[in-house]
Motif scaffolding. Structure first.
Motif, PDB file in Angstrom:
ATOM      1  N   PHE A   1      -1.164  10.853   1.115  1.00  0.00           N
ATOM      2  CA  PHE A   1      -0.308  12.037   1.237  1.00  0.00           C
ATOM      3  C   PHE A   1       1.151  11.605   1.265  1.00  0.00           C
ATOM      4  CE2 PHE A   1      -1.815  10.785   5.473  1.00  0.00           C
ATOM      5  CZ  PHE A   1      -0.643  10.671   6.208  1.00  0.00           C
ATOM      6  N   LYS A   2       2.046  12.603   1.158  1.00  0.00           N
ATOM      7  CA  LYS A   2       3.480  12.337   1.204  1.00  0.00           C
ATOM      8  C   LYS A   2       4.095  13.072   2.385  1.00  0.00           C
ATOM      9  CE  LYS A   2       3.827  11.432  -3.728  1.00  0.00           C
ATOM     10  NZ  LYS A   2       4.511  11.670  -4.998  1.00  0.00           N
ATOM     11  N   VAL A   3       5.113  12.459   2.936  1.00  0.00           N
ATOM     12  CA  VAL A   3       5.731  12.975   4.159  1.00  0.00           C
ATOM     13  C   VAL A   3       7.247  13.010   4.009  1.00  0.00           C
ATOM     14  CG1 VAL A   3       5.867  12.717   6.674  1.00  0.00           C
ATOM     15  CG2 VAL A   3       3.909  11.773   5.438  1.00  0.00           C
ATOM     16  N   ALA A   4       7.864  14.125   4.458  1.00  0.00           N
ATOM     17  CA  ALA A   4       9.326  14.157   4.646  1.00  0.00           C
ATOM     18  C   ALA A   4       9.579  13.523   6.002  1.00  0.00           C
ATOM     19  CB  ALA A   4       9.833  15.593   4.606  1.00  0.00           C
ATOM     20  N   VAL A   5      10.041  12.290   5.994  1.00  0.00           N
ATOM     21  CA  VAL A   5      10.050  11.480   7.207  1.00  0.00           C
ATOM     22  C   VAL A   5      11.219  11.842   8.122  1.00  0.00           C
ATOM     23  CG1 VAL A   5      10.261   9.135   8.111  1.00  0.00           C
ATOM     24  CG2 VAL A   5       8.856   9.583   6.087  1.00  0.00           C
ATOM     25  N   ALA A   6      10.892  12.127   9.376  1.00  0.00           N
ATOM     26  CA  ALA A   6      11.927  12.307  10.394  1.00  0.00           C
ATOM     27  C   ALA A   6      12.244  10.956  11.038  1.00  0.00           C
ATOM     28  CB  ALA A   6      11.453  13.304  11.449  1.00  0.00           C
ATOM     29  N   SER A   7      11.186  10.206  11.340  1.00  0.00           N
ATOM     30  CA  SER A   7      11.398   8.861  11.882  1.00  0.00           C
ATOM     31  C   SER A   7      10.176   8.010  11.586  1.00  0.00           C
ATOM     32  CB  SER A   7      11.650   8.920  13.394  1.00  0.00           C
ATOM     33  OG  SER A   7      10.512   9.449  14.041  1.00  0.00           O
ATOM     34  N   GLU A   8      10.392   6.707  11.511  1.00  0.00           N
ATOM     35  CA  GLU A   8       9.289   5.795  11.257  1.00  0.00           C
ATOM     36  C   GLU A   8       8.732   5.264  12.567  1.00  0.00           C
ATOM     37  OE1 GLU A   8      10.681   2.691   8.700  1.00  0.00           O
ATOM     38  OE2 GLU A   8      10.777   3.990   6.925  1.00  0.00           O
ATOM     39  N   GLY A   9       7.436   4.995  12.578  1.00  0.00           N
ATOM     40  CA  GLY A   9       6.843   4.306  13.712  1.00  0.00           C
ATOM     41  C   GLY A   9       7.126   2.824  13.578  1.00  0.00           C
ATOM     42  N   PRO A  10       6.583   2.026  14.487  1.00  0.00           N
ATOM     43  CA  PRO A  10       6.740   0.580  14.332  1.00  0.00           C
ATOM     44  C   PRO A  10       6.026   0.116  13.061  1.00  0.00           C
ATOM     45  CG  PRO A  10       5.310   1.091  16.207  1.00  0.00           C
ATOM     46  CD  PRO A  10       5.774   2.402  15.656  1.00  0.00           C
ATOM     47  N   LEU A  11       6.743  -0.501  12.168  1.00  0.00           N
ATOM     48  CA  LEU A  11       6.160  -0.935  10.903  1.00  0.00           C
ATOM     49  C   LEU A  11       6.336  -2.427  10.708  1.00  0.00           C
ATOM     50  CD1 LEU A  11       7.380   1.999   8.621  1.00  0.00           C
ATOM     51  CD2 LEU A  11       5.072   1.652   9.520  1.00  0.00           C
ATOM     52  N   LEU A  12       5.468  -2.999   9.907  1.00  0.00           N
ATOM     53  CA  LEU A  12       5.505  -4.426   9.601  1.00  0.00           C
ATOM     54  C   LEU A  12       5.972  -4.617   8.165  1.00  0.00           C
ATOM     55  CD1 LEU A  12       1.910  -5.307  10.935  1.00  0.00           C
ATOM     56  CD2 LEU A  12       4.081  -5.530  12.195  1.00  0.00           C
ATOM     57  N   THR A  13       6.655  -5.713   7.935  1.00  0.00           N
ATOM     58  CA  THR A  13       6.936  -6.078   6.547  1.00  0.00           C
ATOM     59  C   THR A  13       5.634  -6.556   5.913  1.00  0.00           C
ATOM     60  OG1 THR A  13       7.346  -8.386   7.042  1.00  0.00           O
ATOM     61  CG2 THR A  13       9.248  -6.881   7.197  1.00  0.00           C
ATOM     62  N   ALA A  14       5.633  -6.621   4.595  1.00  0.00           N
ATOM     63  CA  ALA A  14       4.433  -7.092   3.895  1.00  0.00           C
ATOM     64  C   ALA A  14       4.040  -8.487   4.385  1.00  0.00           C
ATOM     65  CB  ALA A  14       4.672  -7.091   2.388  1.00  0.00           C
ATOM     66  N   ALA A  15       5.035  -9.351   4.600  1.00  0.00           N
ATOM     67  CA  ALA A  15       4.752 -10.721   5.050  1.00  0.00           C
ATOM     68  C   ALA A  15       4.131 -10.703   6.446  1.00  0.00           C
ATOM     69  CB  ALA A  15       6.020 -11.559   5.038  1.00  0.00           C
ATOM     70  N   GLU A  16       4.690  -9.860   7.312  1.00  0.00           N
ATOM     71  CA  GLU A  16       4.151  -9.784   8.679  1.00  0.00           C
ATOM     72  C   GLU A  16       2.728  -9.231   8.658  1.00  0.00           C
ATOM     73  OE1 GLU A  16       8.345  -8.911  11.071  1.00  0.00           O
ATOM     74  OE2 GLU A  16       7.181  -7.251  10.238  1.00  0.00           O
ATOM     75  N   TYR A  17       2.513  -8.196   7.842  1.00  0.00           N
ATOM     76  CA  TYR A  17       1.184  -7.587   7.770  1.00  0.00           C
ATOM     77  C   TYR A  17       0.163  -8.579   7.213  1.00  0.00           C
ATOM     78  CZ  TYR A  17      -2.650  -4.461   6.513  1.00  0.00           C
ATOM     79  OH  TYR A  17      -3.879  -3.890   6.384  1.00  0.00           O
ATOM     80  N   ALA A  18       0.570  -9.282   6.185  1.00  0.00           N
ATOM     81  CA  ALA A  18      -0.330 -10.281   5.590  1.00  0.00           C
ATOM     82  C   ALA A  18      -0.683 -11.347   6.610  1.00  0.00           C
ATOM     83  CB  ALA A  18       0.314 -10.901   4.354  1.00  0.00           C
ATOM     84  N   ALA A  19       0.320 -11.804   7.353  1.00  0.00           N
ATOM     85  CA  ALA A  19       0.076 -12.854   8.347  1.00  0.00           C
ATOM     86  C   ALA A  19      -0.862 -12.345   9.436  1.00  0.00           C
ATOM     87  CB  ALA A  19       1.396 -13.314   8.955  1.00  0.00           C
ATOM     88  N   ALA A  20      -0.675 -11.079   9.841  1.00  0.00           N
ATOM     89  CA  ALA A  20      -1.497 -10.514  10.912  1.00  0.00           C
ATOM     90  C   ALA A  20      -2.950 -10.354  10.474  1.00  0.00           C
ATOM     91  CB  ALA A  20      -0.935  -9.164  11.343  1.00  0.00           C
ATOM     92  N   ASN A  21      -3.188 -10.308   9.180  1.00  0.00           N
ATOM     93  CA  ASN A  21      -4.537 -10.126   8.675  1.00  0.00           C
ATOM     94  C   ASN A  21      -5.075 -11.375   7.989  1.00  0.00           C
ATOM     95  OD1 ASN A  21      -5.320  -7.159   9.199  1.00  0.00           O
ATOM     96  ND2 ASN A  21      -3.195  -7.077   8.526  1.00  0.00           N
ATOM     97  N   GLY A  22      -4.517 -12.490   8.369  1.00  0.00           N
ATOM     98  CA  GLY A  22      -5.044 -13.760   7.904  1.00  0.00           C
ATOM     99  C   GLY A  22      -4.899 -13.974   6.418  1.00  0.00           C
ATOM    100  N   GLY A  23      -3.971 -13.257   5.816  1.00  0.00           N
ATOM    101  CA  GLY A  23      -3.819 -13.393   4.374  1.00  0.00           C
ATOM    102  C   GLY A  23      -2.457 -13.902   3.987  1.00  0.00           C
ATOM    103  N   GLU A  24      -2.238 -14.006   2.711  1.00  0.00           N
ATOM    104  CA  GLU A  24      -0.944 -14.416   2.198  1.00  0.00           C
ATOM    105  C   GLU A  24      -0.459 -13.371   1.218  1.00  0.00           C
ATOM    106  OE1 GLU A  24      -1.414 -18.194   0.434  1.00  0.00           O
ATOM    107  OE2 GLU A  24      -1.976 -19.171   2.318  1.00  0.00           O
ATOM    108  N   LEU A  25       0.812 -13.385   1.016  1.00  0.00           N
ATOM    109  CA  LEU A  25       1.359 -12.456   0.028  1.00  0.00           C
ATOM    110  C   LEU A  25       1.061 -12.954  -1.370  1.00  0.00           C
ATOM    111  CD1 LEU A  25       4.848 -11.308   1.239  1.00  0.00           C
ATOM    112  CD2 LEU A  25       2.822  -9.935   0.813  1.00  0.00           C
TER     113      LEU A  25
END
Lengths: 378, 127
Positions: free
Chosen positions: B103-127
């Motif tokens: 879905f698409k959202v008109a964003v008022a504010s973002e929650g805590p988000l990870l960069t792709a590198a951070e997300y990859a690292a957190a899931n045992g993967g690489e970019l």
């Protein structure tokens, strides 16, 4: 209990699964392929062509001796002495209270020799119980689970695929093999035990063989089967296939807390057997009480009216009150609607009864339907 | 092959968001999540016009084997849902970062988000 503590058992085919890119899951103490690519594709392959399964986690216990038949009549709920040589029988091993220790298939290989196949997670328990119950009988119990592999080919193309690996002179042994029967036949150059059994609701075969020979047979079946549409299939597809076929899974529908009459397995229990068997008195009393018929709960099939699926342990409701519990459930890939198995109070177990399932706080309508959900066209 | 698309941002709960800075932000689930769920058969989404709150559940995603909550990665108003995906949820497995968007959202504010590198690292993967 003789539970296996290690959860990292690998079958002899583990390397083949890795090569095929399987994702693994722990099941019954074994690292088993959950799926190779898409569990839906694997499910449909078995319904429409063929699937190749590694079932080497299952147990294999040989019972041998002059008293083998009499001993199994005592140890199991069914009348195994009445099984003809070459045939197989689905049975239960119960405790003295009538609780289900495991469901298993027994193959009679000769007047004095049987192969008993328990579930993976129960194999050691069953082998130990059989050994214990063999006291006083002239029969030996040998647990061959660790050295035996089991490969299944299931689906409408299974026979044609198998025949490519059987010498022509023995083709009739395969084509003439009846459901729930087994025969020694030459497969891929070796004499192996071939059974026409399965857990998918399709025609199919299960092949027992020494671990060392398993990878070569797996590869041969893949090679010969691929042109027929065969693909390797994991436990996810196995579970959805058996659920559509209305077959119980030990640990979900069956346990020591339940008994045959609630589970719809009354006919598996031979109270008419002249000799005593473990659990006979308790099961006779349970049957007499009307459990699963006029009192208590009964295993039924549920069909979802909407798209959302019921899952294990969800509550079954009638007018907001809890009347049962789901034991297995998921969207049926073949039928296109959610299906579930559930224990419900007998007064709400009649076919066509409208019930609800509590789907994470929201009551969704389901209907009690006849089992199996799916039956193949013969 | 990487299961994490480098140009996206991610929530710890495996949603991705794509923002070009101007129009509404697109939300989907990562390939890591889609693979873990198995074949997806049903997706329940917030309705167009609904307000979702970062970190709170806003729907659910059901596969043959399991069901998981969808967590809103951002706060804002839902402006569009991917009806083609709702009709054929298998597209989430096939193309989680493309045709399988949710879905698409008109964003008022973002929650805590990870960069792709951070997300990859957190899931045992690489970019």
């Amino acid at each position: 209990m003789t539970e296996k503590s290690q959860t990292e058992n690998h079958t002899a085919l583990y390397g083949e699964h890795e090569k095929a890119g399987a994702s693994f899951t722990d099941f019954g103490g074994w690292q088993m392929p959950l799926k190779y690519s898409s569990e839906l594709a694997e499910h449909h392959a078995v319904r429409n062509a063929a699937g190749l399964f590694d079932l080497s986690h299952m147990g294999e216990v040989w019972v041998d001796g002059p008293d083998a038949a009499a001993f199994l009549d005592y140890a199991l709920a069914g009348k195994l002495s009445a099984v003809a040589v070459g045939k197989a029988k689905y049975s239960l091993i119960c405790n003295a209270d009538g609780g289900i220790v495991d469901d298993l298939i027994s193959y009679r290989r000769s007047e004095t020799n049987y192969l008993v196949v328990p579930n993976a997670g129960n194999a050691a328990t069953v082998a130990a119980l059989l050994a214990e119950r063999a006291a006083g009988f002239d029969a030996t119990v040998r647990d061959a689970s660790a050295e035996t592999s089991l490969i299944a080919v299931q689906g409408p193309e299974a026979e044609a695929i198998l025949l490519t690996l059987v010498p022509e002179a023995q083709h009739e042994l395969v084509t003439g093999l009846k459901y729930y029967a087994a025969v020694e036949v030459g497969i891929n150059g070796q004499q192996l035990l071939l059974a026409r059994t399965g857990y998918t609701g399709e025609d199919g075969f299960e092949i027992y063989l020494p671990n060392a020979d398993a990878p070569a047979l797996w590869q041969a079946l893949l090679e010969k089967g691929t042109p027929h549409g065969l693909i390797p299939a994991g436990l996810a597809a196995r579970d959805s296939l058996r659920l559509e076929a209305g077959m119980p899974l030990y640990g979900n529908e069956l346990s020591t807390e339940g008994h045959a009459y609630s589970a719809g397995l009354g006919p598996v229990v031979s109270l008419a057997k002249e000799s005593d068997f473990v659990g006979k008195a308790a099961l006779a009393a349970i049957k007499e009480s009307g459990a699963g018929v006029t009192t208590g709960r009964k295993l039924v099939g549920l069909k979802g009216v909407g798209r959302r699926a019921a899952r294990g342990h969800y509550s079954v409701l009638k007018d907001g009150a809890t009347i049962g519990e789901v034991t297995s459930g998921q969207p049926s890939p073949t039928l296109g609607y959610p299906v579930a198995l559930a224990y419900v109070d007998v007064e709400h177990a009649g076919l066509g009864t409208q019930v609800d399932v509590d789907l994470r706080g929201k009551a969704e309508p389901f209907e009690v339907v006849a089992l199996p959900f799916y039956k193949r066209q013969k | 092959m990487s299961k994490v698309a480098a140009e996206l941002k991610y929530s710890a709960e495996h949603e991705w968001i794509a923002s070009d800075g101007a129009g509404p932000t697109t939300v989907g689930v990562s390939a890591v999540a889609a693979d873990a769920l198995g074949d997806i058969v049903y997706v329940d989404l917030p309705e167009v016009g609904a307000t979702i709150t970062a970190g709170e559940t806003c729907g659910e995603i059901e596969s043959t084997k399991s069901v998981s909550d969808l967590y809103a990665p951002v706060t804002g108003e839902v402006t569009e849902v991917n009806t083609a995906m709702v009709e054929d949820p298998a597209v989430v497995n096939a193309d989680p970062y493309g045709a399988g968007w949710l879905f698409k959202v008109a964003v008022a504010s973002e929650g805590p988000l990870l960069t792709a590198a951070e997300y990859a690292a957190a899931n045992g993967g690489e970019l």
